[in-house]
Design a protein around this motif. Structure first.
Motif, PDB file in Angstrom:
ATOM      1  N   CYS A 250       2.444  -2.870   5.695  1.00 52.30           N
ATOM      2  CA  CYS A 250       1.819  -2.988   5.517  1.00 52.30           C
ATOM      3  C   CYS A 250       0.461  -2.120   6.145  1.00 52.30           C
ATOM      4  N   ARG A 251       0.181  -1.067   7.074  1.00 51.26           N
ATOM      5  CA  ARG A 251      -0.233  -0.361   7.150  1.00 51.26           C
ATOM      6  C   ARG A 251      -0.030   1.464   6.665  1.00 51.26           C
ATOM      7  N   GLY A 252      -1.010   2.441   6.444  1.00 51.68           N
ATOM      8  CA  GLY A 252       0.061   3.979   6.235  1.00 51.68           C
ATOM      9  C   GLY A 252      -1.486   4.425   6.741  1.00 51.68           C
ATOM     10  N   ARG A 253      -1.012   6.191   6.740  1.00 54.07           N
ATOM     11  CA  ARG A 253      -2.005   7.086   7.459  1.00 54.07           C
ATOM     12  C   ARG A 253      -1.739   8.263   6.157  1.00 54.07           C
ATOM     13  N   VAL A 254      -2.668   7.671   5.584  1.00 52.89           N
ATOM     14  CA  VAL A 254      -2.513   9.278   3.549  1.00 52.89           C
ATOM     15  C   VAL A 254      -2.466  10.450   4.642  1.00 52.89           C
ATOM     16  N   GLN A 255      -1.294  11.482   3.654  1.00 54.32           N
ATOM     17  CA  GLN A 255      -0.405  12.281   4.235  1.00 54.32           C
ATOM     18  C   GLN A 255      -1.028  13.696   3.722  1.00 54.32           C
ATOM     19  N   GLU A 256      -2.177  13.296   2.583  1.00 55.59           N
ATOM     20  CA  GLU A 256      -1.970  14.128   1.883  1.00 55.59           C
ATOM     21  C   GLU A 256      -3.393  14.444   0.976  1.00 55.59           C
ATOM     22  N   VAL A 257      -3.790  15.508   0.895  1.00 59.75           N
ATOM     23  CA  VAL A 257      -5.541  15.945   0.582  1.00 59.75           C
ATOM     24  C   VAL A 257      -5.119  15.067  -0.723  1.00 59.75           C
ATOM     25  N   ALA A 258      -6.764  14.467  -0.524  1.00 61.33           N
ATOM     26  CA  ALA A 258      -7.205  14.135  -1.641  1.00 61.33           C
ATOM     27  C   ALA A 258      -7.002  14.752  -3.094  1.00 61.33           C
TER      28      ALA A 258
ATOM     29  N   VAL B 165      -4.856   2.817   5.004  1.00 63.91           N
ATOM     30  CA  VAL B 165      -5.034   2.637   4.104  1.00 63.91           C
ATOM     31  C   VAL B 165      -3.994   1.165   4.327  1.00 63.91           C
ATOM     32  N   LEU B 166      -4.606  -0.330   3.958  1.00 62.71           N
ATOM     33  CA  LEU B 166      -3.819  -1.345   3.519  1.00 62.71           C
ATOM     34  C   LEU B 166      -2.552  -1.006   2.414  1.00 62.71           C
ATOM     35  N   HIS B 167      -1.590  -1.785   1.955  1.00 58.72           N
ATOM     36  CA  HIS B 167      -0.804  -1.785   1.628  1.00 58.72           C
ATOM     37  C   HIS B 167      -0.003  -2.806   1.003  1.00 58.72           C
ATOM     38  N   ASP B 168       0.219  -3.664   0.198  1.00 56.67           N
ATOM     39  CA  ASP B 168       1.070  -4.210  -0.118  1.00 56.67           C
ATOM     40  C   ASP B 168       2.726  -4.486   0.717  1.00 56.67           C
ATOM     41  N   VAL B 169       3.009  -5.903   0.748  1.00 49.82           N
ATOM     42  CA  VAL B 169       3.706  -5.473   2.055  1.00 49.82           C
ATOM     43  C   VAL B 169       5.372  -5.550   1.525  1.00 49.82           C
ATOM     44  N   SER B 170       5.513  -5.647  -0.270  1.00 41.45           N
ATOM     45  CA  SER B 170       6.872  -5.603  -1.133  1.00 41.45           C
ATOM     46  C   SER B 170       6.303  -4.197  -1.728  1.00 41.45           C
ATOM     47  N   PRO B 171       6.790  -3.138  -1.764  1.00 42.81           N
ATOM     48  CA  PRO B 171       7.020  -1.912  -2.299  1.00 42.81           C
ATOM     49  C   PRO B 171       7.209  -2.712  -3.912  1.00 42.81           C
TER      50      PRO B 171
ATOM     51  N   PHE C  30       4.391   0.955  -3.200  1.00 40.66           N
ATOM     52  CA  PHE C  30       3.379  -0.225  -2.580  1.00 40.66           C
ATOM     53  C   PHE C  30       1.552   0.153  -3.713  1.00 40.66           C
ATOM     54  N   GLU C  31       1.337  -0.780  -3.366  1.00 39.80           N
ATOM     55  CA  GLU C  31      -0.180  -1.214  -3.828  1.00 39.80           C
ATOM     56  C   GLU C  31      -1.117  -1.134  -3.058  1.00 39.80           C
TER      57      GLU C  31
END
Length: 270
Positions: A141-149, A161-167, A181-182
């Motif tokens: 449920c965690r990911g690291r953003v790979q693009e520039v906002a 970031v924290l995201h939900d566990v189910s897509p 994911f949310e």
């Protein structure tokens, strides 16, 4: 008597929840849970309201209680409790509990008090305003953003970031699909220095040259989105070390330092 009262308050909470009266529903679920009846339903429903409100500590308490009353539950209800306890534990940095939940569900994660640094592949997160960002997931449920906002208000390159566990869906990317994911929260900002870049290219030849160089950048990595405007200008945003990559790839243009325009590139630090 406690079972009758538990069911009465649980059902009252469900009715209030159905009608959108979440504060009152939450109060009924808490009342039911306080009876200490060995059932998980009230705790789960209270925990989901806290999850919606991003109140991780209270969510964690609810699902921790529910996890002690798994007997007799069908597998998907059991797994849902474990998933949500793992998520709230991750949000709070309770790595032993989180890893135990993932291990119990059957994921290849060892129980440990150390923060996991794994790779679960590429994914996409979607914010409340329906913007989407590419991430590399480092646990369930965690990911690291790979693009520039595009803006400073969005999750940015390197943010955790924290995201939900189910897509909730899958998006086609190239020849494959990525789970979507949310987005629940930004846990840690990378805080890399950010710059806005304006590339002045008004003639057809100049625009073609800019197109070629920016295509090389986009093929190489997830850099800032430098987009064409109708008047022939290119405007976008880059972060930290990506600025140097932009400069290197566009070697035909000159740049001395942020904030000063030389020939065809202007950069402003934000």
């Amino acid at each position: 008597m406690s079972e009758v009262e538990y069911i009465r308050r649980l059902n009252a909470g469900l009715d209030l929840q159905e009608s959108g009266r979440l504060d009152e529903a939450l109060a009924k679920f808490i009342e039911a849970q306080s009876l200490d009846f060995p059932h998980s339903a009230a705790a789960v429903n209270a925990g989901l309201i806290y999850k919606q409100r991003r109140q991780w500590s209270k969510m964690h308490e609810c699902f921790l209680f529910a996890s002690k009353h798994l007997h007799g539950l069908v597998s998907w209800k059991r797994d849902s409790i474990l998933w949500n306890l793992g998520l709230s534990s991750t949000a709070l940095g309770k790595w032993t509990i989180a890893s135990r939940m993932w291990h119990q569900i059957g994921l290849p994660i060892s129980v440990s008090s150390d923060e996991p640094q794994l790779s679960f592949g590429d994914a996409i997160i979607e914010s409340v305003d329906r913007k989407r960002f590419s991430v590399v997931t480092i646990d369930p449920c965690r990911g690291r953003v790979q693009e520039v906002a595009d803006t400073a208000d969005d999750p940015d390159l390197g943010d955790l970031v924290l995201h939900d566990v189910s897509p909730f869906e899958y998006e086609s990317v190239g020849d494959g699909q990525r789970p979507v994911f949310e987005l629940l929260a930004v846990l840690n900002h990378s805080r890399l220095p950010a710059y806005t870049v304006e590339v002045v290219a008004q003639s057809a030849d100049e625009i073609a040259a800019v197109d070629s160089r920016l295509a090389k950048i986009n093929a190489a990595s997830n850099l800032g989105r430098v987009q064409r405007r109708q008047d022939g200008l290119r405007v976008g945003r880059v972060v930290g070390p990506q600025l140097q990559t932009l400069i290197d790839v566009m070697s035909a243009w000159e740049l001395e330092r942020p904030g000063r325009q030389v020939n065809s590139i202007a950069v402003e630090e934000k």
